[in-house]
Design an enzyme around this catalytic site. Structure first.
Site, mmCIF file in Angstrom:
data_model
loop_
_atom_site.group_PDB
_atom_site.id
_atom_site.type_symbol
_atom_site.label_atom_id
_atom_site.label_comp_id
_atom_site.label_asym_id
_atom_site.label_seq_id
_atom_site.Cartn_x
_atom_site.Cartn_y
_atom_site.Cartn_z
ATOM 1 N N PRO A 80 -5.140 -11.517 7.904
ATOM 2 C CA PRO A 80 -5.903 -11.308 9.146
ATOM 3 C C PRO A 80 -6.180 -9.819 9.341
ATOM 4 O O PRO A 80 -5.347 -8.984 8.988
ATOM 5 C CB PRO A 80 -4.943 -11.818 10.234
ATOM 6 C CG PRO A 80 -3.589 -11.839 9.600
ATOM 7 C CD PRO A 80 -3.794 -12.033 8.137
ATOM 8 N N ASP A 81 -7.357 -9.488 9.874
ATOM 9 C CA ASP A 81 -7.635 -8.085 10.218
ATOM 10 C C ASP A 81 -7.141 -7.881 11.652
ATOM 11 O O ASP A 81 -7.785 -8.317 12.615
ATOM 12 C CB ASP A 81 -9.131 -7.785 10.091
ATOM 13 C CG ASP A 81 -9.393 -6.287 10.211
ATOM 14 O OD1 ASP A 81 -8.810 -5.650 11.127
ATOM 15 O OD2 ASP A 81 -10.146 -5.748 9.387
ATOM 16 N N LYS A 138 -17.139 1.525 9.460
ATOM 17 C CA LYS A 138 -15.949 0.754 9.840
ATOM 18 C C LYS A 138 -15.861 0.614 11.359
ATOM 19 O O LYS A 138 -15.512 -0.436 11.887
ATOM 20 C CB LYS A 138 -14.708 1.493 9.305
ATOM 21 C CG LYS A 138 -13.483 0.649 9.279
ATOM 22 C CD LYS A 138 -12.442 1.230 8.352
ATOM 23 C CE LYS A 138 -12.836 1.068 6.896
ATOM 24 N NZ LYS A 138 -11.850 1.598 5.967
ATOM 25 N N ASP A 190 -4.889 -6.001 2.555
ATOM 26 C CA ASP A 190 -6.028 -6.864 2.872
ATOM 27 C C ASP A 190 -5.824 -8.284 2.349
ATOM 28 O O ASP A 190 -6.353 -9.233 2.909
ATOM 29 C CB ASP A 190 -7.312 -6.267 2.277
ATOM 30 C CG ASP A 190 -7.720 -5.002 3.038
ATOM 31 O OD1 ASP A 190 -7.482 -4.952 4.260
ATOM 32 O OD2 ASP A 190 -8.257 -4.074 2.413
ATOM 33 N N LYS A 231 -15.948 -3.117 12.890
ATOM 34 C CA LYS A 231 -14.770 -3.678 13.580
ATOM 35 C C LYS A 231 -14.917 -3.590 15.100
ATOM 36 O O LYS A 231 -14.021 -3.989 15.835
ATOM 37 C CB LYS A 231 -13.498 -2.956 13.134
ATOM 38 C CG LYS A 231 -13.229 -3.083 11.634
ATOM 39 C CD LYS A 231 -11.760 -2.890 11.299
ATOM 40 C CE LYS A 231 -11.566 -2.871 9.796
ATOM 41 N NZ LYS A 231 -10.191 -3.072 9.369
ATOM 42 N N ASN A 259 0.852 -1.183 0.000
ATOM 43 C CA ASN A 259 0.000 0.000 0.000
ATOM 44 C C ASN A 259 0.883 1.227 0.000
ATOM 45 O O ASN A 259 1.987 1.185 0.544
ATOM 46 C CB ASN A 259 -0.842 0.036 1.278
ATOM 47 C CG ASN A 259 -1.992 -0.930 1.218
ATOM 48 O OD1 ASN A 259 -2.767 -0.927 0.274
ATOM 49 N ND2 ASN A 259 -2.103 -1.769 2.231
ATOM 50 N N LYS A 319 12.097 -15.930 -9.360
ATOM 51 C CA LYS A 319 11.504 -14.770 -10.013
ATOM 52 C C LYS A 319 10.596 -15.222 -11.160
ATOM 53 O O LYS A 319 11.009 -16.045 -11.993
ATOM 54 C CB LYS A 319 12.635 -13.876 -10.550
ATOM 55 C CG LYS A 319 12.145 -12.589 -11.128
ATOM 56 C CD LYS A 319 13.309 -11.730 -11.583
ATOM 57 C CE LYS A 319 12.796 -10.586 -12.411
ATOM 58 N NZ LYS A 319 13.872 -9.876 -13.084
ATOM 59 N N PHE A 374 -7.864 3.563 12.155
ATOM 60 C CA PHE A 374 -7.782 4.646 11.175
ATOM 61 C C PHE A 374 -8.624 4.274 9.969
ATOM 62 O O PHE A 374 -8.658 3.104 9.574
ATOM 63 C CB PHE A 374 -6.329 4.899 10.751
ATOM 64 C CG PHE A 374 -5.740 6.053 11.495
ATOM 65 C CD1 PHE A 374 -5.396 5.918 12.829
ATOM 66 C CD2 PHE A 374 -5.554 7.283 10.874
ATOM 67 C CE1 PHE A 374 -4.888 6.982 13.541
ATOM 68 C CE2 PHE A 374 -5.034 8.355 11.577
ATOM 69 C CZ PHE A 374 -4.699 8.216 12.905
HETATM 70 O O1 C5P Z 1 -8.117 -1.283 5.506
HETATM 71 P P1 C5P Z 1 -9.169 -0.685 6.388
HETATM 72 O O2 C5P Z 1 -9.751 0.568 5.844
HETATM 73 O O3 C5P Z 1 -10.208 -1.695 6.821
HETATM 74 O O4 C5P Z 1 -8.385 -0.244 7.721
HETATM 75 C C1 C5P Z 1 -9.068 0.257 8.829
HETATM 76 C C2 C5P Z 1 -8.272 0.018 10.084
HETATM 77 O O5 C5P Z 1 -8.025 -1.372 10.243
HETATM 78 C C3 C5P Z 1 -6.907 0.695 10.144
HETATM 79 O O6 C5P Z 1 -6.760 1.155 11.459
HETATM 80 C C4 C5P Z 1 -5.937 -0.433 9.831
HETATM 81 O O7 C5P Z 1 -4.693 -0.234 10.495
HETATM 82 C C5 C5P Z 1 -6.646 -1.657 10.376
HETATM 83 N N1 C5P Z 1 -6.387 -2.892 9.635
HETATM 84 C C6 C5P Z 1 -5.756 -3.954 10.267
HETATM 85 N N2 C5P Z 1 -5.557 -5.141 9.597
HETATM 86 C C7 C5P Z 1 -5.962 -5.292 8.339
HETATM 87 C C8 C5P Z 1 -6.603 -4.213 7.670
HETATM 88 C C9 C5P Z 1 -6.792 -3.037 8.344
HETATM 89 O O8 C5P Z 1 -5.381 -3.829 11.430
HETATM 90 N N3 C5P Z 1 -5.771 -6.441 7.723
#
Ligand code: C5P
Length: 406
Positions: A305-306, A337, A278, A341, A209, A288, A323
């Protein structure tokens, strides 16, 4: 702003921004600080000691060999009773000498003999600021625990445009006030993720990213200033660690998850600023991947994993701050969000304003609604965020712990 009783030594070196240090001195005195001024010979080419004497109401010190200095030990005595030394402006020459420990005039000697923390506000031409020697000096000073305020970008006295303008006196005052803030997070352990993750496709390619890590690093710095014990889990970025933070370097989302899991049991607060990928390629190719003429390439991706959602779901876990970097519909997406979450506080910004920049515009969303932090330097917004988190923690401590008894 109240700096009543704070004893500050203001050092002034030679540069056109020296005129702004008169304004800084005025602001410090107005805030109640006791300010002793030390000027280099070059500084006096830009602004007179008489001006600084009138504004501080004290004798201004300029000479290492001044016979008026008690016991002829001016370099020691002048800084001994000080709570903080601030050098503004700090020229390229001064930073280079400070970084190598040279002490050949009164100000550099006072700094070399200091016990008090040191802030420097660099000011110089953009090319001088970008010069490798200056970069090395600044990196060395940061590593030695010196706080570097600014410089800012913009039009310069020489007519060029770029980084190198001394931060405005109000901003330097904010940094000083932040230093003296009553330790809003003292005794608290704060875990922060910052920067991007890199998901390997093959030994030379990654999916990532766009994230400079600046916002997360600014929050780590603000949390350190507020007295917290800070662990910063960082993806690959080109930034120096904030003084005082414990840094854990990772590359992939899974490594970040692992590092967070290791440190989260100790944390009172978890601030998830990282731009975590993600998805990752299901398999990393060992060699390669070769180009095939005319053919496309399909990568099979699996979900990462989130990390934030995982920590937010922990019973009795830390206070979670997420964030939301959105490219549109900021408020709706951020609120959605937050609920999805199950995170008590979300800091939302528009990606197009935040990416890589030193400034940002943030709005916080919590149970009480929206709190506009406004726009400004990332470090200033970070300090406001830290104050908000400290308030939430205080309220939280006053009520039973989350998950307790349920
Ligand atoms: O990518 P997204 O908009 O869902 O991110 C929202 C929040 O979730 C951010 O604080 C980001 O650091 C966190 N996040 C995470 N693990 C992920 C995707 C996002 O901790 N795989």
């Amino acid at each position: 702003m109240n700096l009543q009783g704070k004893r500050i030594l203001l050092g002034v070196t030679g540069g056109i921004a020296a005129y702004k240090s008169a304004v800084l001195l005025r602001l410090l005195v107005k805030a109640g600080a006791d300010v002793r001024v030390v000027m280099t010979a070059a500084a006096q080419r830009f602004i007179t000691a008489t001006t600084m004497q009138a504004l501080s109401g004290q004798k201004v010190w300029t000479d290492l060999w001044d016979e008026g200095v008690p016991d002829g030990m001016g370099h020691i005595e002048l800084s001994r009773d000080r709570d903080l030394i601030v050098v503004a402006p700090a020229s390229a020459d001064f930073l280079a000498r400070l970084a190598t420990g040279l002490a050949d005039d009164l100000l550099s000697t006072v700094c070399a003999a200091r016990r008090a923390p040191l802030f420097v506000a660099p000011a110089m031409n953009v090319e001088m600021w970008q010069n490798r020697a200056t970069r090395r000096a600044v990196a060395a000073l940061r590593a030695d625990g010196v706080s570097v305020v600014g410089p800012d970008a913009g039009e310069q006295a020489c007519g060029e445009v770029g980084d190198g303008r001394m931060s405005e006196p109000e901003r330097i005052l904010d940094a000083i006030a932040g230093f003296f803030a009553p330790g809003l997070l003292r005794g608290r352990r704060v875990l922060i993720t910052a920067g991007p993750t890199e998901e390997p496709i093959d030994p030379v390619r990654v999916i990532t990213n766009r994230s400079s890590g600046r916002m997360g690093y600014a929050i780590a710095q603000a949390a350190c200033e507020a007295g917290a014990d800070v662990t910063l889990v960082s993806g690959p970025v080109a930034l120096d660690s904030p003084a005082g933070a414990r840094r854990v370097d990772v590359r992939t989302a899974e490594q970040m998850f692992e590092a967070v899991r290791r440190h989260v049991p100790d944390a009172d607060v978890f601030i998830s600023v990282a731009a975590v990928a993600d998805y990752r390629p299901r398999r990393m190719a060992e060699q390669k991947i070769k180009k095939t003429e005319g053919g496309g390439l399909t990568l099979e991706m699996v979900e990462n994993p989130d990390i934030l959602a995982h920590v937010a779901a922990m019973k009795g876990g830390p206070l979670c701050v997420g964030f939301a970097a959105e490219s549109e519909n900021l408020a709706e997406n951020a609120q959605a969000k937050r609920l999805r979450k199950n995170v008590p506080l979300i800091a939302a910004n528009l990606v197009q304003e935040a990416l890589g920049a030193e400034t940002n515009a943030i709005t916080l969303y919590d149970d009480a609604g929206a709190h506009v932090l406004g726009s400004g330097a990332k470090i200033e917004l970070a300090r406001k965020l830290v104050s908000h988190v400290a308030e939430m923690l205080a309220t939280r401590s006053a009520t039973p712990a989350r998950g307790a008894g349920s």
